[in-house]
Design an enzyme around this catalytic site. Structure first.
Site, mmCIF file in Angstrom:
data_model
loop_
_atom_site.group_PDB
_atom_site.id
_atom_site.type_symbol
_atom_site.label_atom_id
_atom_site.label_comp_id
_atom_site.label_asym_id
_atom_site.label_seq_id
_atom_site.Cartn_x
_atom_site.Cartn_y
_atom_site.Cartn_z
ATOM 1 N N HIS A 33 70.844 -31.242 39.038
ATOM 2 C CA HIS A 33 70.884 -31.321 40.711
ATOM 3 C C HIS A 33 71.830 -32.645 40.432
ATOM 4 O O HIS A 33 72.788 -32.411 41.498
ATOM 5 C CB HIS A 33 69.805 -32.448 41.359
ATOM 6 C CG HIS A 33 68.184 -31.723 41.414
ATOM 7 N ND1 HIS A 33 67.471 -32.435 40.758
ATOM 8 C CD2 HIS A 33 68.055 -30.632 42.668
ATOM 9 C CE1 HIS A 33 66.158 -30.926 41.443
ATOM 10 N NE2 HIS A 33 66.768 -30.428 42.295
ATOM 11 N N LEU A 181 66.572 -26.825 32.914
ATOM 12 C CA LEU A 181 66.392 -28.308 33.854
ATOM 13 C C LEU A 181 65.661 -26.819 35.265
ATOM 14 O O LEU A 181 66.390 -26.403 36.048
ATOM 15 C CB LEU A 181 67.354 -28.727 33.964
ATOM 16 C CG LEU A 181 68.079 -29.494 32.927
ATOM 17 C CD1 LEU A 181 68.351 -30.828 33.100
ATOM 18 C CD2 LEU A 181 66.847 -29.382 31.290
ATOM 19 N N SER A 182 64.633 -27.906 35.620
ATOM 20 C CA SER A 182 63.986 -27.286 36.655
ATOM 21 C C SER A 182 62.816 -28.164 37.122
ATOM 22 O O SER A 182 61.455 -29.079 36.230
ATOM 23 C CB SER A 182 62.920 -25.784 36.464
ATOM 24 O OG SER A 182 61.881 -25.646 37.440
#
Ligand code: PAF
Length: 274
Positions: A33, A181-182
């Site tokens: 993000h 990435l999560s």
């Protein structure tokens, strides 16, 4: 950095601002993000990040109630990443009445891959994204390639509805093992976290085979499914598609391989442009 919770206050804060860049998120932020926020920083004069867990995109059996809400930490990370405004509305600020008007994406993009496995998901996504666009009226909005189908869908919505917004893609950020990435990686235990990198490995193997000239794509998809199945994954799909619109690819098309699979109770998705 300002934290704003209401649409009215946000509109007031945005009055007279110049080029607005929006990063829509559901919070529980990670380096992926933040890389989108940095792209927004380069593209706009004012960076707005929304933190909103959108119940409209969760099916009743999915993890809306337990989805990690990490507001304070998210704000700290955003403050250090060049964000100007955090827009963090309560559920009833966005859905103050039952959402009767919704966006129904076209079946050729909606009824495949993620949309096929998660009916209603993209209606929920597109509806909230359109609402956020109407609230923020950004010049630029940044979406990660990790959610490849979502990115294409938002792009096509913006094009078809003639919204004056440039959609900018951000590359997927991976950890040292290759795992994308999560926010949902947080559900994995230690051994699952080690195993999780195999989803990307399955896609890499498939990409290497395509690059070495194999054109039996259905066989490659099946081999990847078998690879994951043998390691204890329950795969929803592994698919080789054309990048432009995720339709069946033909020779010469730029390709993307996409996969979704469950490891224990955690569903992960990933993709790789070939
Ligand atoms: O990708 C996400 O986090 C969400 O689908 C989005 C775009 C913020 C809409 O709720």
């Amino acid at each position: 950095m300002r934290i704003i919770k209401t649409i009215a206050e946000l509109r007031e804060a945005l009055r007279l601002t110049r080029k607005r860049a929006l990063v829509p998120t559901m919070g529980n932020l990670h380096a992926g993000h933040l890389s989108l926020v940095r792209i927004a920083r380069q593209r706009g004069d004012l960076v707005i990040t929304s933190l909103f867990v959108n119940r409209l995109q969760f099916a009743p059996h999915e993890d809306f109630a337990t989805y990690p809400r990490t507001f304070e930490r998210d704000c700290e990370l955003l403050a250090g990443s060049g964000c100007d405004i955090v827009f963090s509305p309560a559920d009833d600020e966005i859905y103050s009445e039952a959402q009767g008007y919704t966006v129904h994406p076209p079946p050729e993009l909606n009824d495949i891959l993620e949309g096929q496995v998660r009916p209603g998901f993209f209606t929920g996504v597109c509806t909230v994204v359109l609402k956020l666009f109407n609230i923020v009226q950004p010049d630029v909005a940044v979406f990660g390639k990790k959610d490849y189908q979502q990115l294409l869908m938002v792009r096509s919505m913006v094009r078809q509805l003639a919204l004056p917004i440039e959609i900018v893609p951000g590359e997927t950020v991976r950890d040292a093992s290759g795992l994308a990435l999560s926010s949902r990686n947080g559900y994995l235990n230690d051994s699952q976290r080690t195993e999780a990198a195999q989803l990307q490995k399955a896609l890499r193997n498939l990409a290497v085979a395509v690059q070495s000239g194999r054109t039996d794509w259905p066989t490659l998809e099946r081999e990847a499914l078998e690879f994951l199945g043998a390691r204890g994954w329950q795969a929803d799909y592994v698919a080789i598609r054309r990048q432009r619109d995720l339709r069946e690819a033909t020779l010469g098309d730029p390709l993307v391989a996409l996969a979704a699979a469950r490891l224990g109770g955690t569903r992960l998705i990933d993709n790789l442009e070939i």
